[in-house]
Enzyme design. Structure first.
Site, mmCIF file in Angstrom:
data_model
loop_
_atom_site.group_PDB
_atom_site.id
_atom_site.type_symbol
_atom_site.label_atom_id
_atom_site.label_comp_id
_atom_site.label_asym_id
_atom_site.label_seq_id
_atom_site.Cartn_x
_atom_site.Cartn_y
_atom_site.Cartn_z
ATOM 1 N N HIS A 58 0.841 -1.210 0.000
ATOM 2 C CA HIS A 58 0.000 0.000 0.000
ATOM 3 C C HIS A 58 0.869 1.250 0.000
ATOM 4 O O HIS A 58 1.503 1.575 1.004
ATOM 5 C CB HIS A 58 -0.901 -0.003 1.242
ATOM 6 C CG HIS A 58 -1.872 1.135 1.293
ATOM 7 N ND1 HIS A 58 -3.227 0.952 1.381
ATOM 8 C CD2 HIS A 58 -1.687 2.488 1.267
ATOM 9 C CE1 HIS A 58 -3.827 2.125 1.415
ATOM 10 N NE2 HIS A 58 -2.918 3.084 1.347
ATOM 11 N N HIS B 292 1.291 5.369 -2.154
ATOM 12 C CA HIS B 292 0.716 6.358 -3.087
ATOM 13 C C HIS B 292 1.856 6.953 -3.907
ATOM 14 O O HIS B 292 2.506 7.909 -3.478
ATOM 15 C CB HIS B 292 -0.016 7.459 -2.323
ATOM 16 C CG HIS B 292 -1.209 6.955 -1.569
ATOM 17 N ND1 HIS B 292 -2.496 7.113 -2.027
ATOM 18 C CD2 HIS B 292 -1.294 6.246 -0.418
ATOM 19 C CE1 HIS B 292 -3.331 6.542 -1.167
ATOM 20 N NE2 HIS B 292 -2.625 6.006 -0.183
ATOM 21 N N GLN C 165 -9.972 9.516 -4.211
ATOM 22 C CA GLN C 165 -9.489 10.192 -2.992
ATOM 23 C C GLN C 165 -10.532 11.135 -2.375
ATOM 24 O O GLN C 165 -10.667 11.221 -1.160
ATOM 25 C CB GLN C 165 -8.212 10.990 -3.330
ATOM 26 C CG GLN C 165 -7.718 11.932 -2.248
ATOM 27 C CD GLN C 165 -6.993 11.229 -1.119
ATOM 28 O OE1 GLN C 165 -5.857 10.789 -1.277
ATOM 29 N NE2 GLN C 165 -7.643 11.097 0.023
ATOM 30 N N HIS D 255 -9.361 1.875 1.008
ATOM 31 C CA HIS D 255 -9.077 2.590 2.252
ATOM 32 C C HIS D 255 -10.353 2.455 3.080
ATOM 33 O O HIS D 255 -11.419 2.885 2.623
ATOM 34 C CB HIS D 255 -8.809 4.060 1.978
ATOM 35 C CG HIS D 255 -7.458 4.345 1.395
ATOM 36 N ND1 HIS D 255 -7.085 3.909 0.154
ATOM 37 C CD2 HIS D 255 -6.398 5.033 1.895
ATOM 38 C CE1 HIS D 255 -5.839 4.314 -0.090
ATOM 39 N NE2 HIS D 255 -5.402 4.996 0.950
ATOM 40 N N GLU E 284 -10.446 4.582 8.033
ATOM 41 C CA GLU E 284 -9.180 5.196 8.472
ATOM 42 C C GLU E 284 -9.525 6.389 9.364
ATOM 43 O O GLU E 284 -9.447 7.542 8.956
ATOM 44 C CB GLU E 284 -8.339 5.646 7.267
ATOM 45 C CG GLU E 284 -6.932 6.088 7.687
ATOM 46 C CD GLU E 284 -6.080 6.586 6.529
ATOM 47 O OE1 GLU E 284 -6.590 6.674 5.400
ATOM 48 O OE2 GLU E 284 -4.896 6.906 6.771
ATOM 49 N N ASP F 212 2.652 3.225 2.700
ATOM 50 C CA ASP F 212 1.596 4.222 2.495
ATOM 51 C C ASP F 212 2.137 5.547 1.948
ATOM 52 O O ASP F 212 1.766 5.967 0.863
ATOM 53 C CB ASP F 212 0.807 4.457 3.793
ATOM 54 C CG ASP F 212 -0.555 5.107 3.548
ATOM 55 O OD1 ASP F 212 -0.927 5.295 2.378
ATOM 56 O OD2 ASP F 212 -1.245 5.427 4.532
ATOM 57 N N TRP G 190 1.019 13.703 3.971
ATOM 58 C CA TRP G 190 0.598 12.991 5.180
ATOM 59 C C TRP G 190 1.762 12.584 6.070
ATOM 60 O O TRP G 190 1.566 12.245 7.234
ATOM 61 C CB TRP G 190 -0.207 11.749 4.798
ATOM 62 C CG TRP G 190 -1.488 12.092 4.100
ATOM 63 C CD1 TRP G 190 -2.687 12.368 4.695
ATOM 64 C CD2 TRP G 190 -1.707 12.226 2.681
ATOM 65 N NE1 TRP G 190 -3.625 12.659 3.740
ATOM 66 C CE2 TRP G 190 -3.066 12.581 2.495
ATOM 67 C CE3 TRP G 190 -0.899 12.084 1.545
ATOM 68 C CZ2 TRP G 190 -3.624 12.794 1.239
ATOM 69 C CZ3 TRP G 190 -1.455 12.301 0.291
ATOM 70 C CH2 TRP G 190 -2.800 12.649 0.145
HETATM 71 FE FE FE2 Z 1 -3.294 5.177 1.664
#
Ligand code: FE2
Length: 429
Positions: A57, A59, A152, A210, A213, A309, A315
Site C-alpha cells: 500500500h 501512493h 481520494q 481505504h 481510516e 503508504d 501525510w
Molecule cells: Fe493510503
C-alpha cells in the site's frame, strides 16, 4: 549449467546452508550441496536469502511532494487530503512520473520489487493515472507495480468519480479502490462499498479499499465490505486497507467482526508508520496508537500485510521506502514481540503480502521467479532488528542492486575493532 548459484543461504523458514540454483530467470533447485555448475556463484555466507519485499500500500502519485505547496501543520489525515487538493491543480504528468520513478529506484535498492500503489482518480485530467501507467511499463523488467483506482475525494462526494474510475480501469489500472469513511455520511460510505465491489465483480478485478481510516469506533465499513465481498463471490480478492477504527472499537463487536473478515477472505493491510502518525490526533492522554488489531487478526487466521503508504508527502514527512522499517514499527506499535509474532511481521512484508496481492510465482521453491534478496542478517528477526542492508537484490536471476555490508570502525586505541552489530541470539530459526 546453471546461470547463477547462491550457496550457503539461510532461508526465512529456518533452513540453513542451502544452495539455490537459477536458470532462465526461474529458481530450479533449492537444496543442500547442489552439485550443478553455474556461470556465476554467490556465496551467501549463511546470511538470509529471502524473496523480495512487497509494499502492499503506497501512493506513488503523491510521493516525494513534501512541502508542495506547504506543510501539514495539524498532522491529520484531513489536512493531508486538503493539502493534496491544493497541490492537484499544479501537478504535471512529468513531475509525477519523475518523483514516482525516484521512489521506485529507492525501492529496488531496498529490495522491494513489488508495489501496490493507489492512484487518485479525482482529477478529471487523470494525469497521475497516465504517468503511473507509463512508469509501470518502463519499469516492468525490474519491478512489478499494481495500480488501484482510488477516488481520494469520495466516490459519491466527488461528482465525476465513477466516470473517472471507469476510465482509469479502461486504461489498464488493475484494482478497484474506495474511501467510504470520507463520504458525506455513513450511509453514503456503505453505498460506495456496495457500488465499488459491484464494479470490481463486473470487471473481474480485485478490490483494495481505504476503509475506516479514523479513530471513530462506530466507523464500520469493513463490516459492509465483508458482506459485499461474500455477496459478489470476491473472497480472497479483497483487501481492507488501514482499518484503524478497529483500534477504538468495542471489544464485543470486534469478537464478531474478526471472524466475519476471516469468513469473507479479506486481507487486512496495516500501514504502521502512517497510522501511528495520523491517528490519535484528537486525543489528549493517553493517546491511541491507531494501528488496527494486527495481533488479533493474525491469531484469527486473517492474512495481514503491511504497507509504507506515504514517503515524504502531505501525510508523512519522513521515510526512505524501507519495508524493514515498516515491519519494525508494526512490531513495536502492535506489541508483536513474541518469536512467532516477529516472524509474522517479516511475513507481512513478504509472503503474506504476496498472498494479499495474489502474486503468481512468488517464493523460494523450484518454479518460482528468481527474485531474491541477500540480507546482512542471519534470520528474519535479525533482519528486522538491524534493518539489515540489502547486500544483493536479484530479479529474474539478474543482479539489480548491491550495497556493501554495514561496518563501523572503533578507532580508540585500547578498543580498536570493527563492529557489525550482530549478536548470537536465542532466536535460532
Ligand atoms: Fe493510503
Amino acid at each position: 549449467m546453471l546461470d547463477l548459484k547462491i550457496t550457503a543461504a539461510n532461508l526465512p523458514d529456518g533452513r540453513q546452508n542451502i544452495d539455490i540454483g537459477i536458470q532462465g530467470g526461474k529458481i530450479v533447485a533449492v537444496e543442500p550441496n547442489l552439485a550443478a555448475e553455474a556461470a556465476q556463484t554467490i556465496d551467501a555466507k549463511n546470511r538470509l536469502v529471502t524473496p523480495p519485499f512487497i509494499d502492499s500500500h503506497v501512493h506513488l502519485d503523491s510521493t516525494l511532494s513534501l512541502g508542495m505547496p506547504r506543510l501539514n501543520e495539524s498532522g491529520t489525515l484531513l489536512e493531508g487530503i486538503a493539502l493534496w487538493g491544493e497541490l492537484k491543480p499544479l501537478l504535471t504528468a512529468d513531475a509525477i512520473f519523475d518523483r514516482a520513478k525516484k521512489l521506485c529506484l529507492w525501492s529496488i535498492a531496498k529490495g522491494t520489487l513489488v508495489i501496490r500503489s493507489h492512484v487518485d482518480v479525482c482529477d478529471d485530467r487523470l494525469l497521475a493515472v497516465d504517468a503511473l501507467l507509463a512508469l509501470r511499463e518502463e519499469l516492468k523488467p525490474y519491478l512489478d507495480i499494481q495500480l488501484v483506482a482510488f477516488p481520494q475525494d469520495g466516490f459519491f462526494r466527488y461528482p465525476k468519480s465513477r466516470e473517472n474510475l471507469l476510465r482509469a480501469l479502461a486504461k489498464g489500472v488493475d484494482v478497484v479502490g474506495g474511501i467510504p469513511h470520507f463520504e458525506r455520511t455513513m450511509q453514503d460510505g456503505a453505498e460506495s462499498v456496495a457500488a465499488l465491489t459491484r464494479i470490481a465483480a463486473d470487471h473481474g478485478l480485485m478490490v483494495d479499499m481505504h476503509c475506516d481510516e479514523s479513530d471513530d469506533p462506530l466507523s464500520r465499513h469493513i463490516e459492509i465490505l465483508a458482506k459485499e465481498t461474500i455477496n459478489h463471490g470476491l473472497q480472497n480478492r479483497v483487501a481492507g486497507s488501514h482499518l484503524t477504527s478497529m483500534h477504538s472499537m468495542d471489544n464485543y463487536y470486534v469478537s464478531k467482526l474478526i471472524p466475519l473478515i476471516r469468513e469473507a477472505g479479506i486481507a487486512a493491510i496495516a500501514n504502521p508508520l502512517i497510522n501511528i502518525t495520523l491517528q490519535g490526533r484528537h486525543d489528549t492522554y493517553p493517546k491511541r496508537r491507531g494501528m488496527t488489531r494486527v495481533k488479533e487478526l493474525m491469531a484469527a487466521g486473517v492474512t495481514v500485510a503491511f504497507g509504507h503508504d506515504c514517503v515524504m508527502d502531505p501525510w508523512y514527512p519522513l521515510g526512505s521506502h524501507d519495508m524493514l522499517e515498516v515491519a519494525q514499527m508494526a512490531l513495536h506499535v502492535g506489541h508483536l514481540t513474541g518469536v512467532a509474532e516477529i516472524k509474522s511481521c517479516f511475513e507481512a512484508v513478504t509472503a503474506n503480502a504476496a498472498k494479499t496481492l495474489n502474486l503468481a510465482n512468488y517464493g523460494l521453491a523450484p518454479g518460482c521467479n528468481a527474485d531474491l534478496i541477500i540480507l546482512q542478517a542471519e534470520n528474519p528477526i535479525e533482519a528486522i532488528r538491524l534493518r539489515a542492508e540489502r547486500l544483493a537484490v536479484i530479479r529474474r536471476g539478474q543482479i539489480l542492486a548491491t550495497t556493501p555490508p554495514r561496518e563501523t570502525t572503533i578507532h580508540a586505541k585500547s578498543l580498536k575493532r570493527t563492529l557489525d552489530f550482530t549478536h548470537a541470539n536465542l532466536f535460532a530459526s
